[in-house]
Design a protein around this motif. Structure first.
Motif, PDB file in Angstrom:
ATOM      1  N   SER A 115       8.583   8.218 -62.946  1.00  0.00           N
ATOM      2  CA  SER A 115       9.382   9.073 -63.827  1.00  0.00           C
ATOM      3  C   SER A 115       8.826  10.491 -63.872  1.00  0.00           C
ATOM      4  O   SER A 115       9.589  11.472 -63.861  1.00  0.00           O
TER       5      SER A 115
ATOM      6  N   GLU B 279      16.981  16.030 -65.721  1.00  0.00           N
ATOM      7  CA  GLU B 279      17.850  15.018 -66.305  1.00  0.00           C
ATOM      8  C   GLU B 279      17.497  13.626 -65.822  1.00  0.00           C
ATOM      9  O   GLU B 279      17.388  12.689 -66.626  1.00  0.00           O
TER      10      GLU B 279
ATOM     11  N   VAL C  11      13.261   7.248 -70.427  1.00  0.00           N
ATOM     12  CA  VAL C  11      13.917   6.386 -71.419  1.00  0.00           C
ATOM     13  C   VAL C  11      13.726   4.923 -71.018  1.00  0.00           C
ATOM     14  O   VAL C  11      13.467   4.054 -71.861  1.00  0.00           O
ATOM     15  N   ILE C  12      13.835   4.664 -69.717  1.00  0.00           N
ATOM     16  CA  ILE C  12      13.603   3.308 -69.209  1.00  0.00           C
ATOM     17  C   ILE C  12      12.161   2.889 -69.482  1.00  0.00           C
ATOM     18  O   ILE C  12      11.901   1.740 -69.865  1.00  0.00           O
TER      19      ILE C  12
ATOM     20  N   ALA D 131      10.338   3.834 -71.954  1.00  0.00           N
ATOM     21  CA  ALA D 131      10.258   3.543 -73.392  1.00  0.00           C
ATOM     22  C   ALA D 131      10.815   2.156 -73.707  1.00  0.00           C
ATOM     23  O   ALA D 131      10.242   1.417 -74.520  1.00  0.00           O
ATOM     24  N   ILE D 132      11.914   1.802 -73.053  1.00  0.00           N
ATOM     25  CA  ILE D 132      12.522   0.483 -73.272  1.00  0.00           C
ATOM     26  C   ILE D 132      11.582  -0.615 -72.797  1.00  0.00           C
ATOM     27  O   ILE D 132      11.365  -1.623 -73.487  1.00  0.00           O
TER      28      ILE D 132
ATOM     29  N   ILE E  31      14.223  12.432 -67.344  1.00  0.00           N
ATOM     30  CA  ILE E  31      14.366  11.993 -68.732  1.00  0.00           C
ATOM     31  C   ILE E  31      14.963  10.596 -68.797  1.00  0.00           C
ATOM     32  O   ILE E  31      14.530   9.750 -69.592  1.00  0.00           O
ATOM     33  N   VAL E  32      15.968  10.325 -67.954  1.00  0.00           N
ATOM     34  CA  VAL E  32      16.586   8.993 -67.909  1.00  0.00           C
ATOM     35  C   VAL E  32      15.541   7.940 -67.563  1.00  0.00           C
ATOM     36  O   VAL E  32      15.469   6.874 -68.193  1.00  0.00           O
TER      37      VAL E  32
ATOM     38  N   TYR F 114      21.521   6.639 -64.057  1.00  0.00           N
ATOM     39  CA  TYR F 114      22.254   6.189 -65.246  1.00  0.00           C
ATOM     40  C   TYR F 114      22.690   4.729 -65.112  1.00  0.00           C
ATOM     41  O   TYR F 114      22.676   3.976 -66.093  1.00  0.00           O
TER      42      TYR F 114
ATOM     43  N   LEU G 288      19.688   2.680 -65.874  1.00  0.00           N
ATOM     44  CA  LEU G 288      19.452   2.625 -67.318  1.00  0.00           C
ATOM     45  C   LEU G 288      20.370   1.594 -67.962  1.00  0.00           C
ATOM     46  O   LEU G 288      19.945   0.825 -68.834  1.00  0.00           O
TER      47      LEU G 288
END
Length: 205
Positions: free
Chosen positions: A151, A160, A167-168, A170-171, A163-164, A84, A87
């Motif tokens: 990932s 969890e 998300v990275i 995707a960014i 998924i975090v 987190y 992220l």
């Protein structure tokens, strides 16, 4: 405020310190966003202003990521919160409020984050990225492949955390969107790192 929120906030705070902008202002006395690809990141700074400036930028990005992780881990002693925190750093680096939300692409940030979270998987996927960079002569696809592989592996161990990390991905993909388009349309920039290494070693062939 939960630990996850605190980790995100602390990460975002550190992520806002865009090393390229500091190197540009205090070392180069130039704005890196006005040159080359206009991206305030290691690759652009190194390509336009030279290896030393690029290394300084990279070290700065690695250092801010490490500091954010150390601070959060010292408070919570939680491995999950490292993800987190990362992220948060990625969000701060890519969309820094201190630079009008115009940031870099977080390759160095993601690299250190992966090693800090799971050093074996991090190093292995980074080696894959290095190999792909040498073969493909491209700086866009290998970082994304590395982060997707990392990932995906972490998703098998912790849903969890996985998924975090996605998300990275995707960014980063969003920040690389133009480069991805250029690559698949045959207009991507080629970077022959093997040639550069041979040149440094004085090897002509």
């Amino acid at each position: 405020m939960t630990g996850k929120c605190v980790a995100l906030v602390i990460g975002y705070f550190f992520g806002n310190f865009i090393s390229a902008m500091f190197v540009g202002k205090y070392y180069l006395h130039k704005d890196p966003t006005q040159y080359g690809s206009h991206n305030p990141g290691t690759a652009n700074v190194g390509a336009v202003f030279g290896k030393k400036a690029g290394i300084m930028t990279c070290v700065g990005d690695l250092l801010k990521t490490l500091l954010a992780i150390v601070v959060v881990y010292a408070i919570y002693h939680s491995r999950l919160l490292i993800a987190y925190t990362g992220l948060g750093v990625v969000l701060g680096h890519c969309f820094p409020v201190m630079n009008h939300f115009r940031g870099g692409k977080a390759v160095a940030v993601a690299a250190l984050l992966s090693v800090a979270y799971d050093w074996r998987a991090g190093l292995l996927t980074l080696l894959v990225a290095l190999f792909l960079t040498a073969v493909m002569q491209n700086l866009t696809i290998p970082p994304l492949v590395f982060m997707i592989l990392f990932s995906g592996y972490e998703l098998t161990k912790s849903r969890e955390a996985g998924i975090v990390f996605f998300v990275i991905v995707a960014i980063m993909a969003f920040k690389f969107r133009k480069d991805i388009y250029d690559f698949f349309t045959g207009h991507g920039k080629r970077v022959d790192i093997l040639y550069s290494i041979k040149k440094k070693l004085g090897i002509k062939k």
